[in-house]
Each structure stands twice: as structure tokens, then as C-alpha cells.
Design a protein around this motif. Structure first.
Motif, PDB file in Angstrom:
ATOM      1  N   SER A   1      -3.955  -1.797   0.562  1.00 40.53           N
ATOM      2  CA  SER A   1      -3.647  -1.103  -0.465  1.00 40.53           C
ATOM      3  C   SER A   1      -4.400  -1.850  -1.599  1.00 40.53           C
ATOM      4  O   SER A   1      -5.298  -1.318  -2.516  1.00 40.53           O
ATOM      5  CB  SER A   1      -2.348  -0.802  -0.995  1.00 40.53           C
TER       6      SER A   1
ATOM      7  N   SER B   1       0.052   3.961  -4.292  1.00 40.89           N
ATOM      8  CA  SER B   1       1.434   3.352  -4.916  1.00 40.89           C
ATOM      9  C   SER B   1       2.404   3.912  -3.877  1.00 40.89           C
ATOM     10  O   SER B   1       3.240   3.467  -3.462  1.00 40.89           O
ATOM     11  CB  SER B   1       1.787   3.343  -6.246  1.00 40.89           C
TER      12      SER B   1
ATOM     13  N   SER C   1       2.119   3.398  -0.289  1.00 39.13           N
ATOM     14  CA  SER C   1       2.747   1.969  -0.063  1.00 39.13           C
ATOM     15  C   SER C   1       4.200   2.006   0.060  1.00 39.13           C
ATOM     16  O   SER C   1       4.933   1.606   0.740  1.00 39.13           O
ATOM     17  CB  SER C   1       2.227   1.177  -0.965  1.00 39.13           C
TER      18      SER C   1
ATOM     19  N   PHE D   1       5.976  -5.382  -4.016  1.00 42.83           N
ATOM     20  CA  PHE D   1       5.125  -3.897  -4.293  1.00 42.83           C
ATOM     21  C   PHE D   1       5.059  -4.110  -5.889  1.00 42.83           C
ATOM     22  O   PHE D   1       3.773  -3.865  -6.299  1.00 42.83           O
ATOM     23  CB  PHE D   1       6.284  -2.774  -4.266  1.00 42.83           C
TER      24      PHE D   1
ATOM     25  N   PHE E   1       1.049  -4.358  -7.416  1.00 43.16           N
ATOM     26  CA  PHE E   1       0.498  -3.500  -8.323  1.00 43.16           C
ATOM     27  C   PHE E   1       0.403  -3.437  -9.886  1.00 43.16           C
ATOM     28  O   PHE E   1       0.008  -2.858 -10.703  1.00 43.16           O
ATOM     29  CB  PHE E   1       0.901  -1.717  -8.194  1.00 43.16           C
TER      30      PHE E   1
END
Length: 369
Positions: free
Chosen positions: A249, A264, A267, A321, A325
Motif C-alpha cells: 500500500s 485504506s 488495507s 494502520f 496512512f
């Protein structure tokens, strides 16, 4: 003398044919186990195979051409080596023919076993084969500009051998090298890879640490710690695949930042998938140990605890996570927790519906973007 040589060659060929047939048989059994695990992995991972191969070569390109971002290239190399080691660990029994290992030692010379292990290891190591394909395509001038790639190829080969004969060294080596790859340093790719070589060399000298001696089985905490220490593979392959999803990603975001929302969601979907699927490993324990914990009046607590490992994995990964991001989307995080609980309930009560529900929810979330 010539007759003895011909006899030895004939015996070696027979042994080689035997090992190759045993290797194919065990791989077939491994694939059947994956097939029996569920339709989900056949559909999702099977359909994504071409994309995974393309990402593999894209990652190799980032490792080779890392002069502008040496730390990022080193982190990609670390992940690449980790995924290679996980894959080879799954195939280790087939490569060594562990089931008949003791029998083989009574038939042939010891170095024959080692030689066949290395041949089958090279045949099995698709990660190293991919690197060699790119290496062959490099010109002499390009080789001179990327000397760290020599060390990377060496690491791929040596880590495969460690995986077969000293896997504990891989655990220490990856922990130490992860620290090295994340330190805020400004060094060259060659120095990063030299550090990897040194750290994995030092890891071969470390003594295994026994952490199970003081744990008590009648405690729920001790029970789960002992279970995952003796069944660490359930966590290792999930952790490796989640790292692969995150790094893929991250690479894709550099190419298409406008698709951040879709990446997003995808993932998050794989985070929920690999976290909640741990429930399949835990659900079988209830029938095995329910009587034991019932004797201690802990049967209800034990049943509730079956859901805790997946949630712990989910929460730990969600932290990664958010960091990856660089945004805390509270709605998406809440959806992830509720989704994971739903998938756990399905894995516990309706395992046949687990894959279908996961795919439907993933499709619904993507349809909103």
C-alpha cells in the motif's frame, strides 16, 4: 575404481529422484491444506497472484535503486527477506523431507543430505530466483553502481540455509535488523546491507531463550502465552502477510496518491481478514480444554478469552494502520473493530459464511468511494 564411481553416481541419482518425489508429495499435501482452509484464500489470494508478482519485482526495483532513499530501500529489503523466510519456513518440511530424515541418515552420506537440501532450497526460493532474473539483466556499469545488491543476494541465500538449520537465528536476526533499519541514520545502502550481514552473523551465536518455564497452564494468560509460543506459526505468517499488505500500500500510494481512500479500505479489509481468521485456530481449543477449565470454574471466562487474541492482533495492527496512512479515520477504525467482531462470530458459529460476508462487506465499503 570406475565401477565404484558409477555405482556411487547411480545411488546418488536414485536418492535425488526419491527426494524430489517426496518434495512434490509434501508440497501437494501443503496445497491441499490451504485449499481445505477455505474458499476465501483461493479466491482472494489466487486472483491477486499476478499483482503480487508485479509488486515483488517493483519492490526489488526499490531495493536496487535506493541511493536517493537508502533507509526506505533497506526497509523494503528487510521485508523482502522476512517474507522469503516465512515462505521457506512453510516449505521447510518438504525441502528437508523431515518425516523420513532419520531413515535417510542410515542410507546415504551426511553431505548428500545437505547437498540435496540446498538444491531443493534453491528450487523453492522464488524470491531469490526473481532477484537473480533482475541480476542477470544488469550491466557491468549498473552492478558497479549498486554494490549493496551483491550483499542482498548473499543474504537471500544464507537466510535460506539458516531457515533450514538454525531458525532461531532468524528470529534474533530480524529483531536486530528491524531496529537497525528504523534508526534515524543517514547512511548509504551498502552500509545498511553490511549491517544486515553483521547482525545476522551475530544472531547465529545467540543462545535460545526459554520463556515458558515460569508460565502456569491453569492461568488463562499463561495458557494463551504457552499456546502461541508453541504455535507461533499462526502469528508469524499473519504478521508477515500484513507487513506485505502495508508495504504494498505504501509503494502504491507513492504512485497513486489520489487513490488513498481505496488503499485504506483494502488495507483495512486485509487487517480484518488476517486478524479475525485467528479465530479458526482458537475455536478448536474450546472442545479440547473446556473440561479442564470447567474443573476450575473458568469455563465462561475461557470461552470469552477465545475472542481476545484476534482483537489484540487487530488493535496492534490498527496502530500500524494509522501510522502508515498518517491519519486517524475514526469511522473507519470503528468499522474495522465491529467488522472483526462479526467475522469472529461467523468463524465461531457459521464458518461456511465467513468468506462470503468478508467479500460482501469489502465490496460495499469500496462502493462508497
Amino acid at each position: 575404481m570406475i565401477a565404484n564411481l558409477k555405482q556411487s553416481i547411480g545411488q546418488y541419482r536414485s536418492f535425488m529422484d526419491y527426494r524430489y518425489q517426496a518434495y512434490k508429495t509434501e508440497l501437494t499435501q501443503l496445497l491441499l491444506q490451504l485449499k481445505n482452509f477455505g474458499l476465501l484464500f483461493l479466491v482472494v489470494l489466487g486472483s491477486a497472484m499476478l499483482g503480487m508478482i508485479l509488486l515483488l519485482f517493483l519492490g526489488l526495483g526499490k531495493i536496487i535503486d535506493s541511493s536517493d532513499a537508502p533507509q526506505y530501500g533497506a526497509q523494503m529489503a528487510w521485508l523482502y527477506l522476512l517474507l522469503q523466510s516465512v515462505m521457506l519456513s512453510a516449505m521447510k518440511s518438504a525441502i528437508k523431507n523431515s518425516a523420513q530424515r532419520a531413515f535417510q541418515q542410515t542410507l546415504v552420506k551426511r553431505y548428500w543430505l545437505g547437498f540435496m537440501d540446498i538444491k531443493l532450497l534453491l528450487l523453492s526460493n522464488g524470491w531469490l530466483i526473481a532477484s537473480l532474473i533482475i541480476a542477470i539483466d544488469l550491466s557491468v556499469s549498473q552492478w558497479l553502481r549498486v554494490p549493496h545488491f551483491w550483499l542482498f543476494l548473499l543474504l537471500q541465500f544464507v537466510l535460506g540455509i539458516l531457515c533450514l538449520y538454525k531458525p532461531i537465528a532468524l528470529v534474533y536476526g530480524f529483531l536486530l535488523s528491524a531496529i537497525w533499519a528504523t534508526l534515524p541514520l543517514d547512511v548509504s545502502p551498502l552500509l545498511y546491507h553490511s549491517g544486515f550481514v553483521l547482525l545476522f552473523a551475530l544472531s547465529t551465536l545467540m543462545v535460545p531463550f526459554n520463556a515458558t518455564a515460569k508460565l502456569k497452564l491453569n492461568s488463562l494468560t499463561g495458557f494463551w502465552l504457552l499456546f502461541f509460543m508453541h504455535n507461533s506459526w499462526a502469528l508469524i505468517w499473519r504478521g508477515a502477510l500484513l507487513l506485505c499488505v502495508f508495504m504494498a500500500s505504501k509503494v502504491l500510494l507513492q504512485e497513486r496518491a489520489d487513490l488513498a481512500a481505496i488503499f485504506s479500505i483494502l488495507s483495512l479489509a486485509f487487517v480484518v481478514l488476517f486478524s479475525s481468521s485467528l479465530q479458526f485456530d482458537c475455536r478448536h481449543l474450546y472442545q479440547q480444554y473446556s473440561v479442564f477449565f470447567n474443573m476450575q470454574n473458568k469455563q465462561t471466562a475461557f470461552f470469552v478469552s477465545l475472542f481476545i487474541p484476534s482483537l489484540i492482533v487487530l488493535l496492534l495492527v490498527l496502530v500500524g494502520f494509522v501510522v502508515l496512512f498518517k491519519q486517524a479515520n475514526c469511522l473507519l477504525l470503528v468499522i474495522g473493530v465491529v467488522w472483526c467482531l462479526l467475522q469472529q462470530a461467523l468463524a465461531q458459529k457459521k464458518p461456511a459464511h465467513y468468506a462470503l460476508v468478508w467479500m460482501v462487506i469489502t465490496g460495499v465499503l469500496l462502493s462508497f468511494y
